[in-house]
Motif scaffolding. Sequence first.
Motif: not given
Length: 156
Positions: A47-67
């Motif tokens: 990513f060019d800029n991740i803002g304030s993304l942190r380790v352990r932030a959710p990864v989702t698809m269609a609102g469901v947490r995948l990881g």
Amino acid sequence: MARIRLSEILVGVFMALGFVALFFLAMRVSNLSTAATGEGYNLTAKFDNIGSLRVRAPVTMAGVRLGRVEAIDFDQETYQALVTLRIEDRYDQIPTDTFANIFTAGLLGEQYIGLDPGGSPEVLGNGDRIEFTQSALVLEQMIGQFLLSKAEEGGE
């Protein structure tokens, strides 16, 4: 005397329940309540800029947490943020042309990665990279662009 003692005990129990509730709230807000189990496979995205993304932030698809976000590093060759995602094993059919976006959720501004699936029949595996990414929207940049556009309109 027994009545005063009973009210003191009830107040103590109420305070203890309050502290337990605050503890669970703090765990929920800090994303520590669902620590990674170590199972799954890794994907990377730049990513060019991740803002304030942190380790352990959710990864989702269609609102469901995948990881969750496993690690965040800096690539000194491309000057981009390199984000490692840990995806649970049961979600092993993510297309290779999936798009990764950084979104903001809630009033606290917690950021997470949202995946939009592509249509490729081929799927991502351990160590693969998500090629299509959209960086975080930075509020300061958006305000600056808005003010600049308004200033240009006023000059004509």
